[in-house]
Design a protein around this motif. Structure first.
Motif, short mmCIF file in Angstrom:
data_model
loop_
_atom_site.label_atom_id
_atom_site.label_comp_id
_atom_site.label_asym_id
_atom_site.label_seq_id
_atom_site.Cartn_x
_atom_site.Cartn_y
_atom_site.Cartn_z
N HIS A 214 40.49 -58.00 24.92
CA HIS A 214 41.54 -59.00 25.09
C HIS A 214 41.05 -60.36 24.60
O HIS A 214 41.69 -61.00 23.75
CB HIS A 214 41.89 -59.13 26.58
N LEU A 215 39.94 -60.81 25.15
CA LEU A 215 39.43 -62.12 24.79
C LEU A 215 39.16 -62.24 23.30
O LEU A 215 39.46 -63.26 22.68
CB LEU A 215 38.14 -62.41 25.58
N GLY A 216 38.59 -61.20 22.72
CA GLY A 216 38.26 -61.23 21.30
C GLY A 216 39.48 -61.29 20.41
O GLY A 216 39.50 -62.01 19.41
N VAL A 217 40.52 -60.52 20.76
CA VAL A 217 41.75 -60.55 19.97
C VAL A 217 42.40 -61.92 20.02
O VAL A 217 42.78 -62.49 18.99
CB VAL A 217 42.75 -59.48 20.47
N PHE A 218 42.52 -62.48 21.21
CA PHE A 218 43.15 -63.80 21.34
C PHE A 218 42.34 -64.88 20.61
O PHE A 218 42.89 -65.76 19.95
CB PHE A 218 43.32 -64.17 22.82
N PHE A 220 40.35 -64.44 18.06
CA PHE A 220 40.47 -64.24 16.62
C PHE A 220 41.79 -64.80 16.11
O PHE A 220 41.83 -65.52 15.11
CB PHE A 220 40.36 -62.75 16.29
N MET A 221 42.90 -64.50 16.81
CA MET A 221 44.22 -64.98 16.40
C MET A 221 44.25 -66.51 16.38
O MET A 221 44.81 -67.11 15.45
CB MET A 221 45.29 -64.45 17.36
N TRP A 222 43.66 -67.10 17.38
CA TRP A 222 43.66 -68.57 17.47
C TRP A 222 42.77 -69.19 16.39
O TRP A 222 43.13 -70.18 15.76
CB TRP A 222 43.20 -68.99 18.86
N SER A 223 41.61 -68.58 16.15
CA SER A 223 40.64 -69.16 15.22
C SER A 223 41.14 -69.17 13.78
O SER A 223 40.70 -70.00 12.98
CB SER A 223 39.30 -68.40 15.30
N VAL A 224 42.03 -68.23 13.43
CA VAL A 224 42.55 -68.21 12.06
C VAL A 224 43.94 -68.86 11.97
O VAL A 224 44.62 -68.75 10.94
CB VAL A 224 42.61 -66.77 11.50
N GLY A 225 44.37 -69.52 13.04
CA GLY A 225 45.61 -70.28 13.02
C GLY A 225 46.87 -69.45 13.15
O GLY A 225 47.96 -69.90 12.79
N MET A 226 46.78 -68.24 13.72
CA MET A 226 47.96 -67.40 13.86
C MET A 226 48.78 -67.77 15.09
O MET A 226 49.99 -67.52 15.13
CB MET A 226 47.54 -65.93 13.93
N ILE A 227 48.13 -68.34 16.11
CA ILE A 227 48.84 -68.75 17.32
C ILE A 227 48.43 -70.17 17.68
O ILE A 227 47.37 -70.65 17.27
CB ILE A 227 48.55 -67.80 18.51
N SER A 228 49.27 -70.83 18.47
CA SER A 228 49.03 -72.22 18.84
C SER A 228 47.98 -72.33 19.94
O SER A 228 47.66 -71.34 20.62
CB SER A 228 50.33 -72.85 19.32
N ASP A 229 47.48 -73.55 20.15
CA ASP A 229 46.52 -73.80 21.23
C ASP A 229 47.14 -73.44 22.58
O ASP A 229 46.48 -72.83 23.43
CB ASP A 229 46.11 -75.27 21.24
N THR A 231 49.58 -71.31 23.32
CA THR A 231 49.72 -69.86 23.50
C THR A 231 48.37 -69.21 23.76
O THR A 231 48.25 -68.30 24.59
CB THR A 231 50.38 -69.24 22.26
N PHE A 232 47.35 -69.69 23.05
CA PHE A 232 46.00 -69.16 23.27
C PHE A 232 45.56 -69.36 24.71
O PHE A 232 45.04 -68.44 25.35
CB PHE A 232 45.04 -69.85 22.30
N LYS A 233 45.78 -70.54 25.24
CA LYS A 233 45.41 -70.81 26.63
C LYS A 233 46.20 -69.94 27.60
O LYS A 233 45.65 -69.40 28.57
CB LYS A 233 45.62 -72.28 26.95
N GLN A 234 47.51 -69.79 27.33
CA GLN A 234 48.35 -69.00 28.21
C GLN A 234 47.94 -67.53 28.21
O GLN A 234 47.90 -66.87 29.26
CB GLN A 234 49.82 -69.13 27.78
N LEU A 235 47.63 -67.00 27.05
CA LEU A 235 47.19 -65.60 26.95
C LEU A 235 45.93 -65.37 27.77
O LEU A 235 45.79 -64.35 28.46
CB LEU A 235 46.95 -65.22 25.49
N ASN A 236 44.99 -66.30 27.69
CA ASN A 236 43.74 -66.14 28.43
C ASN A 236 43.95 -66.25 29.93
O ASN A 236 43.18 -65.66 30.71
CB ASN A 236 42.73 -67.19 27.97
N ILE A 237 45.00 -66.95 30.35
CA ILE A 237 45.27 -67.10 31.78
C ILE A 237 45.99 -65.88 32.34
O ILE A 237 45.55 -65.26 33.31
CB ILE A 237 46.10 -68.38 32.05
N ILE A 257 55.60 -64.36 22.93
CA ILE A 257 55.50 -65.67 22.28
C ILE A 257 54.50 -65.60 21.12
O ILE A 257 54.74 -66.13 20.02
CB ILE A 257 55.07 -66.74 23.31
N ALA A 258 53.37 -64.96 21.36
CA ALA A 258 52.36 -64.81 20.31
C ALA A 258 52.91 -64.03 19.14
O ALA A 258 52.67 -64.37 17.97
CB ALA A 258 51.11 -64.13 20.88
#
Length: 448
Positions: A214-218, A220-229, A231-237, A257-258
């Motif tokens: 889970h953490l790695g997928v989120f 990765f998506m955030w690091s390459v600009g596929m999702i917003s900051d 959404t990234f925080k919300q996914l991790n929560i 949302i992602a």
């Protein structure tokens, strides 16, 4: 891709490829194993406008007589003058048909043309290095079936491992010439569960870890600009410490949302085009290489071509498919099986530890352009093993980390299905593993 399908794909793509080394302990049917082997032999397939020097076989092995569960296999002898000198490799795809993915678009000798009716030879087939056995597992996937409909609603990790073991025991009885041969188990995606669990069943009686995947997928998506900051925080929560198999309502909403932010991107290979009706305009003609081999440009629609081909009645007849038992329509994946999966441990890292302590060799490899089961997911999970790192090497086509008994290899520019995107590098990888050698540096220079 719909939100549901994206979530489902996340479930299927739990880990990249794990390879473990073990020493091995049809419409027509014969009670004699040797006769059945001959009945399973495939002569020439529809659309096969070329000859091959190796033999191949396809058919069924019943793994449970009471319920009528039968698994479909397709086996290819090594493309070698002396195939008996080569090891045996089993390939498993996670949650979907091994015939559809592993064979028809990755490591098999036959790939399907764009018309869905003809075949062409894969110059980087893994049967150039070993005898390759493809298995559609569990029941309900591909051509595998059960005469008891409830079996499709009660699949899980434990029964899959038990059925796969029963398959192997009976398959070796049908092909006794492979008993005692060096035997390797390899797979892709959720086979990160299947491979170590089957190995454990054999010796003891790359989803490796849900949370870190889970953490790695989120990440990765955030690091390459596929999702917003945000959404990234919300996914991790809201998705924290949850299994992809049983996801909470809040996590599903965050994934929706992602999914909207990601848009029309192939989650398995984020830098290659998705399959669309207009993709044919992007294709390039055959390209001749200096080594004298013909290779096609990457085609993201290979799954669609296979769906057409394996639904042809003449193809099913040639492969000895039991059309009265198997699904009326062949599909690469079965949503009914995946949606009703019963047991799925959050992590199988403990199984990897157990297998390593028995002296088995494990290689895990990952493409760095795949979002699902990204390099960050697998690497983070492996760090939990706390193994002493013996070596780390940079390759032109990726990098390796070697631990005692375990090696992690990345392939640069490859998506989730490494052999689909980088077939030459993938063949080099399996040859290196089978020979007990580290990955060579110069072999990965040529980027086909």
């Amino acid at each position: 891709m719909s939100t549901f399908n994206w979530i489902c794909n996340i479930f299927l793509i739990i880990c990249n490829i794990a390879i473990l080394h073990l020493i091995s302990c049809s419409t027509s049917f014969s009670s004699d194993p040797h006769n059945q082997q001959q009945l399973d032999r495939v002569s020439k397939l529809p659309g096969q406008n070329f000859n091959v020097s190796f033999a191949h076989y396809a058919g069924y092995v019943t793994v449970n007589k009471e319920s009528g569960r039968a698994l479909f296999y397709w086996f290819f002898e090594a493309d070698d003058e002396n195939p008996s000198s080569k090891p045996l490799v089993l390939w498993l795809n996670g949650g979907c048909s091994s015939i559809a993915y592993g064979l028809a678009e990755e490591i098999g000798p036959f790939h399907v043309e764009k018309d869905g009716k003809n075949l062409y030879l894969n110059p980087y087939s893994w049967n150039k290095a070993a005898n390759i056995l493809f298995l559609d597992s569990p029941v309900g996937v591909g051509f595998s079936y059960s005469n008891t409909s409830s079996d499709l609603l009660s699949n899980g990790d434990k029964r899959t491992a038990a059925d796969n073991l029963e398959f192997l025991l009976k398959w070796f009885e049908r092909f006794p010439q492979y008993k005692g041969r060096d035997f390797y188990i390899t797979g892709e995606s959720y086979a990160g569960h299947y491979v170590p669990q089957l190995s454990q069943a054999i010796v003891g009686n790359a989803l490796t870890d849900d949370f870190h995947d889970h953490l790695g997928v989120f990440q990765f998506m955030w690091s390459v600009g596929m999702i917003s900051d945000q959404t990234f925080k919300q996914l991790n929560i809201v998705c924290d410490f949850q299994s992809f198999v049983h996801t909470s309502e809040n996590c599903v909403k965050a994934l929706e949302i992602a999914d909207h932010e990601v848009g029309d991107i192939d989650m398995y290979s984020i830098f290659t085009p998705s399959c669309t009706a207009n993709f044919s305009s992007l294709n390039h003609p055959w390209r001749r290489k200096s080594v004298g081999l013909l290779r096609r440009a990457y085609d993201p629609c290979t799954e669609q071509h296979s769906t057409v081909y394996f639904n042809l009645p003449e193809v099913q007849e040639a492969l000895h498919v039991r059309t009265t038992n198997s699904p009326s329509k062949w599909e690469t994946c079965n949503d009914m099986v995946n949606e009703n999966w019963k047991d799925s441990p959050r992590s199988v890292l403990n199984v990897y530890c157990e297998l390593l302590h028995t002296g088995l060799r494990i290689w895990i490899f990952s493409g760095d352009h795949g979002c699902c089961n990204s390099v960050t997911s697998t690497g983070t999970a492996l760090m939990l093993l706390n193994f002493q790192q013996l070596a780390r090497g940079a390759l032109v086509g990726g990098w390796t980390q070697e631990y005692e008994g375990l090696t992690f290899v990345t392939v640069r520019g490859a998506g989730h299905e490494v052999p689909l995107h980088k077939p030459k590098q993938a063949l080099t990888l399996i040859k290196s593993y089978l020979s007990g050698q580290s990955m060579p540096k110069l072999e990965l220079v040529s980027d086909l």
